[in-house]
Motif scaffolding. Structure first.
Motif, PDB file in Angstrom:
ATOM      1  N   ARG A 142       8.220  15.533 -30.431  1.00  0.00           N
ATOM      2  CA  ARG A 142       7.043  15.673 -31.446  1.00  0.00           C
ATOM      3  C   ARG A 142       5.952  15.974 -30.941  1.00  0.00           C
ATOM      4  O   ARG A 142       4.713  16.274 -31.629  1.00  0.00           O
ATOM      5  CB  ARG A 142       7.003  14.391 -32.147  1.00  0.00           C
ATOM      6  N   MET A 143       5.353  15.957 -29.498  1.00  0.00           N
ATOM      7  CA  MET A 143       4.175  15.836 -28.915  1.00  0.00           C
ATOM      8  C   MET A 143       3.403  17.018 -28.463  1.00  0.00           C
ATOM      9  O   MET A 143       2.656  17.301 -28.427  1.00  0.00           O
ATOM     10  CB  MET A 143       4.283  14.691 -27.705  1.00  0.00           C
ATOM     11  N   GLY A 144       4.673  17.923 -27.931  1.00  0.00           N
ATOM     12  CA  GLY A 144       4.016  19.096 -27.195  1.00  0.00           C
ATOM     13  C   GLY A 144       3.517  18.659 -25.988  1.00  0.00           C
ATOM     14  O   GLY A 144       3.626  17.401 -25.652  1.00  0.00           O
ATOM     15  N   PRO A 145       3.151  19.631 -25.058  1.00  0.00           N
ATOM     16  CA  PRO A 145       2.636  19.108 -23.753  1.00  0.00           C
ATOM     17  C   PRO A 145       1.561  18.115 -23.515  1.00  0.00           C
ATOM     18  O   PRO A 145       0.647  18.355 -24.364  1.00  0.00           O
ATOM     19  CB  PRO A 145       2.388  20.387 -22.932  1.00  0.00           C
ATOM     20  N   ALA A 146       1.867  16.965 -22.845  1.00  0.00           N
ATOM     21  CA  ALA A 146       0.969  15.953 -22.688  1.00  0.00           C
ATOM     22  C   ALA A 146      -0.348  16.441 -21.621  1.00  0.00           C
ATOM     23  O   ALA A 146       0.145  16.905 -20.405  1.00  0.00           O
ATOM     24  CB  ALA A 146       1.538  14.769 -22.240  1.00  0.00           C
ATOM     25  N   TYR A 147      -1.508  16.085 -21.994  1.00  0.00           N
ATOM     26  CA  TYR A 147      -2.493  16.653 -21.105  1.00  0.00           C
ATOM     27  C   TYR A 147      -3.418  15.550 -20.697  1.00  0.00           C
ATOM     28  O   TYR A 147      -4.210  15.658 -19.870  1.00  0.00           O
ATOM     29  CB  TYR A 147      -3.379  17.792 -21.521  1.00  0.00           C
ATOM     30  N   GLU A 148      -3.079  14.317 -21.184  1.00  0.00           N
ATOM     31  CA  GLU A 148      -3.929  13.167 -20.982  1.00  0.00           C
ATOM     32  C   GLU A 148      -3.299  11.816 -20.918  1.00  0.00           C
ATOM     33  O   GLU A 148      -2.773  11.738 -22.282  1.00  0.00           O
ATOM     34  CB  GLU A 148      -5.541  13.013 -21.736  1.00  0.00           C
ATOM     35  N   ILE A 149      -3.549  11.171 -19.872  1.00  0.00           N
ATOM     36  CA  ILE A 149      -2.849   9.690 -20.481  1.00  0.00           C
ATOM     37  C   ILE A 149      -3.897   8.762 -19.859  1.00  0.00           C
ATOM     38  O   ILE A 149      -4.617   8.635 -18.769  1.00  0.00           O
ATOM     39  CB  ILE A 149      -1.528   9.361 -19.210  1.00  0.00           C
ATOM     40  N   ARG A 150      -4.017   7.612 -20.689  1.00  0.00           N
ATOM     41  CA  ARG A 150      -4.892   6.558 -20.385  1.00  0.00           C
ATOM     42  C   ARG A 150      -4.041   5.283 -20.415  1.00  0.00           C
ATOM     43  O   ARG A 150      -3.458   4.813 -21.346  1.00  0.00           O
ATOM     44  CB  ARG A 150      -6.074   6.353 -21.550  1.00  0.00           C
ATOM     45  N   ALA A 151      -3.877   4.314 -19.268  1.00  0.00           N
ATOM     46  CA  ALA A 151      -3.138   3.324 -19.024  1.00  0.00           C
ATOM     47  C   ALA A 151      -3.822   2.053 -18.734  1.00  0.00           C
ATOM     48  O   ALA A 151      -4.594   2.110 -17.672  1.00  0.00           O
ATOM     49  CB  ALA A 151      -2.132   3.774 -18.105  1.00  0.00           C
ATOM     50  N   SER A 152      -3.644   1.046 -19.271  1.00  0.00           N
ATOM     51  CA  SER A 152      -4.210  -0.208 -18.774  1.00  0.00           C
ATOM     52  C   SER A 152      -3.550  -1.441 -18.845  1.00  0.00           C
ATOM     53  O   SER A 152      -2.632  -1.422 -19.819  1.00  0.00           O
ATOM     54  CB  SER A 152      -5.422  -0.512 -19.749  1.00  0.00           C
ATOM     55  N   ASP A 173      -0.255  -3.811  -7.193  1.00  0.00           N
ATOM     56  CA  ASP A 173       0.724  -4.844  -8.162  1.00  0.00           C
ATOM     57  C   ASP A 173       0.819  -4.202  -9.449  1.00  0.00           C
ATOM     58  O   ASP A 173       1.850  -3.713  -9.815  1.00  0.00           O
ATOM     59  CB  ASP A 173      -0.005  -6.246  -8.021  1.00  0.00           C
ATOM     60  N   LEU A 174      -0.350  -4.363 -10.395  1.00  0.00           N
ATOM     61  CA  LEU A 174      -0.056  -3.838 -11.582  1.00  0.00           C
ATOM     62  C   LEU A 174      -0.343  -2.396 -11.685  1.00  0.00           C
ATOM     63  O   LEU A 174       0.453  -1.746 -12.495  1.00  0.00           O
ATOM     64  CB  LEU A 174      -1.105  -4.513 -12.449  1.00  0.00           C
ATOM     65  N   GLY A 175      -1.051  -1.719 -11.017  1.00  0.00           N
ATOM     66  CA  GLY A 175      -1.285  -0.320 -11.004  1.00  0.00           C
ATOM     67  C   GLY A 175      -0.211   0.425 -10.596  1.00  0.00           C
ATOM     68  O   GLY A 175      -0.035   1.727 -11.225  1.00  0.00           O
ATOM     69  N   SER A 176       0.734   0.128  -9.740  1.00  0.00           N
ATOM     70  CA  SER A 176       1.903   0.846  -9.616  1.00  0.00           C
ATOM     71  C   SER A 176       2.730   0.899 -10.834  1.00  0.00           C
ATOM     72  O   SER A 176       3.453   1.837 -10.814  1.00  0.00           O
ATOM     73  CB  SER A 176       2.803   0.070  -8.357  1.00  0.00           C
ATOM     74  N   HIS A 177       2.986  -0.134 -11.488  1.00  0.00           N
ATOM     75  CA  HIS A 177       3.656   0.150 -12.705  1.00  0.00           C
ATOM     76  C   HIS A 177       3.133   1.001 -13.770  1.00  0.00           C
ATOM     77  O   HIS A 177       3.739   1.942 -14.159  1.00  0.00           O
ATOM     78  CB  HIS A 177       3.890  -1.232 -13.532  1.00  0.00           C
ATOM     79  N   LEU A 178       1.767   1.049 -13.791  1.00  0.00           N
ATOM     80  CA  LEU A 178       1.139   2.169 -14.561  1.00  0.00           C
ATOM     81  C   LEU A 178       1.178   3.554 -14.076  1.00  0.00           C
ATOM     82  O   LEU A 178       1.541   4.339 -14.877  1.00  0.00           O
ATOM     83  CB  LEU A 178      -0.265   1.606 -14.923  1.00  0.00           C
ATOM     84  N   VAL A 179       0.783   3.637 -12.887  1.00  0.00           N
ATOM     85  CA  VAL A 179       1.230   4.939 -12.209  1.00  0.00           C
ATOM     86  C   VAL A 179       2.489   5.468 -12.554  1.00  0.00           C
ATOM     87  O   VAL A 179       2.817   6.691 -12.751  1.00  0.00           O
ATOM     88  CB  VAL A 179       0.509   5.120 -10.751  1.00  0.00           C
ATOM     89  N   ASP A 180       3.445   4.696 -12.021  1.00  0.00           N
ATOM     90  CA  ASP A 180       5.000   5.108 -12.210  1.00  0.00           C
ATOM     91  C   ASP A 180       5.397   5.544 -13.640  1.00  0.00           C
ATOM     92  O   ASP A 180       5.782   6.628 -13.933  1.00  0.00           O
ATOM     93  CB  ASP A 180       5.668   4.055 -11.808  1.00  0.00           C
ATOM     94  N   LEU A 244      -5.302  11.655 -15.862  1.00  0.00           N
ATOM     95  CA  LEU A 244      -4.503  10.295 -15.877  1.00  0.00           C
ATOM     96  C   LEU A 244      -5.755   9.289 -15.624  1.00  0.00           C
ATOM     97  O   LEU A 244      -6.722   9.471 -14.509  1.00  0.00           O
ATOM     98  CB  LEU A 244      -3.663   9.984 -14.726  1.00  0.00           C
ATOM     99  N   HIS A 245      -5.977   8.331 -16.585  1.00  0.00           N
ATOM    100  CA  HIS A 245      -7.210   7.050 -16.200  1.00  0.00           C
ATOM    101  C   HIS A 245      -6.160   5.838 -16.403  1.00  0.00           C
ATOM    102  O   HIS A 245      -5.277   5.461 -17.134  1.00  0.00           O
ATOM    103  CB  HIS A 245      -8.113   7.155 -17.573  1.00  0.00           C
ATOM    104  N   VAL A 246      -6.463   4.924 -15.111  1.00  0.00           N
ATOM    105  CA  VAL A 246      -5.796   3.850 -15.200  1.00  0.00           C
ATOM    106  C   VAL A 246      -6.829   2.434 -14.692  1.00  0.00           C
ATOM    107  O   VAL A 246      -7.840   2.929 -14.118  1.00  0.00           O
ATOM    108  CB  VAL A 246      -4.855   4.074 -13.516  1.00  0.00           C
ATOM    109  N   ARG A 261      -1.837  -1.197 -22.517  1.00  0.00           N
ATOM    110  CA  ARG A 261      -2.089  -0.051 -23.542  1.00  0.00           C
ATOM    111  C   ARG A 261      -1.932   0.969 -22.921  1.00  0.00           C
ATOM    112  O   ARG A 261      -2.298   1.305 -21.958  1.00  0.00           O
ATOM    113  CB  ARG A 261      -3.336  -0.189 -24.297  1.00  0.00           C
ATOM    114  N   ILE A 262      -1.050   1.873 -23.473  1.00  0.00           N
ATOM    115  CA  ILE A 262      -0.887   3.342 -22.778  1.00  0.00           C
ATOM    116  C   ILE A 262      -1.002   4.386 -23.962  1.00  0.00           C
ATOM    117  O   ILE A 262      -0.415   4.421 -25.175  1.00  0.00           O
ATOM    118  CB  ILE A 262       0.497   3.437 -22.160  1.00  0.00           C
ATOM    119  N   ASP A 263      -2.171   5.496 -23.990  1.00  0.00           N
ATOM    120  CA  ASP A 263      -2.286   6.247 -24.870  1.00  0.00           C
ATOM    121  C   ASP A 263      -1.852   7.376 -24.143  1.00  0.00           C
ATOM    122  O   ASP A 263      -2.257   8.017 -22.890  1.00  0.00           O
ATOM    123  CB  ASP A 263      -3.523   6.199 -25.200  1.00  0.00           C
TER     124      ASP A 263
END
Length: 364
Positions: A142-152, A173-180, A244-246, A261-263
């Motif tokens: 439903r999304m089409g190609p993703a071009y931006e991710i914001r993860a916190s 520690d936390l960032g490795s989960h978000l980037v993965d 990508l923003h983390v 939150r992840i957008d």
């Protein structure tokens, strides 16, 4: 599953006692393992784990254990070295995240897994949240190609209570989960680009005890140096034209509850996952909805209202997946994604140290 496996757990700290040892002891009790051994640099921790989980202490070199499966649950600095030694000894390996703290070490593990023909399954737990499978389905349909991710991932007070946990920093520690998650959910692996990162939330400004409440039962005589920084903010540009923003913090100022939150922004819609990750007690009280999609016209559809309240859901699911993959010989994909996230995190770490953008290449 091979019921003749001898399993060795290296590292008997908090996560082993909460997750790995109960799971493996349960397997052994039902005939899923032949035997269970534990080892730790602190003999008293190993002895306690052996007693509590009816395991046997092992005090010799890893290579002499005769283990068919080695589970590495030590501080991150030792993950790659122990994984390489276990592979060379002929064992399959389950290793806690992060896979390694440098891209060079991650590449060595990847090469050794191919060379020895043994499997390595890195434990990036958040892939096994029930929401993750639904997100991947929605992204594909439903999304089409993703071009931006914001993860916190922002904690109110959640600094690891051990020196081994704090030393690598909040990014690993936390960032490795978000980037993965950011690479795995939309399948952004195999990219090149540049990354930039900066420290946030000086530990000097912290008020009270910032240690994670769920880990404060660690031995009182253990001296843990406070980290200089509690938070990090990073961004990466992935060719061609994806961003990508983390943001991650162990003790973010101005918040009363932990939140994540992840957008994910696609050509046709934006998907939002609002949740609480990890072991935070705030999981038990977070309000829904947890997952929704907003189309280009601003129309919102809730996809999932409630999230799992018990973190054991995903931690058990990941060990189920690890055993299935190692038994079938199908662990390569998980390892390759872990390599990709390590490459990107290494670039972010380099930027933290140099205050300059750092290149990365997640291809292997």
């Amino acid at each position: 599953m091979n019921r003749g496996w001898r399993a060795l757990v290296i590292g008997c700290g908090w996560i082993s006692r909460q997750v790995h040892l109960p799971y493996l002891a349960g397997l052994r009790a039902t005939g899923g393992l032949r035997s269970l051994y534990v080892a730790d640099t602190a003999p008293e921790r190993a002895a306690r784990a052996a007693r509590d989980f009816d395991a046997e202490m092992y005090t010799g070199p890893l290579e002499g254990a005769g283990a068919d499966l080695v589970l590495v649950a030590t501080p991150p600095a030792d993950h790659a070295t122990l994984t390489l030694r276990a592979l060379a000894a002929g064992a399959r390996v389950i290793v806690e995240k992060p896979l390694a703290l440098t891209v060079e070490d991650a590449a060595s593990v990847l090469a050794a897994a191919h060379r020895h023909g043994g499997g390595v399954y890195p434990l990036y737990t958040m892939r096994h949240r029930p929401e993750a499978a639904l997100i991947r389905q929605v992204l594909a349909q439903r999304m089409g190609p993703a071009y931006e991710i914001r993860a916190s991932w922002l904690r109110h007070d959640g600094v690891p209570a051990t020196q081994g946990g704090t030393e690598p920093g909040v990014l690993w520690d936390l960032g490795s989960h978000l980037v993965d998650l950011a690479l795995w959910l939309p399948d952004w692996c195999g990219a090149t680009g540049t990354a930039r990162a900066e420290h946030q939330h000086s530990a000097a400004a912290a008020i009270g005890d910032p240690r994670a409440g769920w880990q404060r039962q660690e031995p009182a005589d253990q001296v843990v140096s406070a980290p200089k920084w509690h938070g990090v903010r990073a961004e990466a540009t992935l060719d061609p034209g994806r961003r990508l923003h983390v943001e991650a913090s162990w003790a973010a100022p101005g918040i009363r509850r932990d939140r994540s939150r992840i957008d994910i922004v696609g050509e046709q819609a934006t998907l939002t996952w609002r949740t609480v990750l990890g072991w935070s007690p705030d999981r038990r009280t977070v309000c829904g909805p947890t997952l929704w999609i907003t189309d280009a016209d601003g129309r919102k559809q809730v996809l999932l209202h409630d999230q799992p309240r018990d973190p054991h859901v995903e931690y058990t699911a990941q060990l189920d997946a690890a055993f299935a993959a190692l038994t079938s010989g199908d662990a390569a994909g998980s390892l390759e994604t872990a390599y990709a996230s390590t490459a990107l995190l290494h670039a972010m770490r380099t930027s933290l140290d140099t205050a300059a953008p750092a290149p990365f290449d997640t291809r292997n």
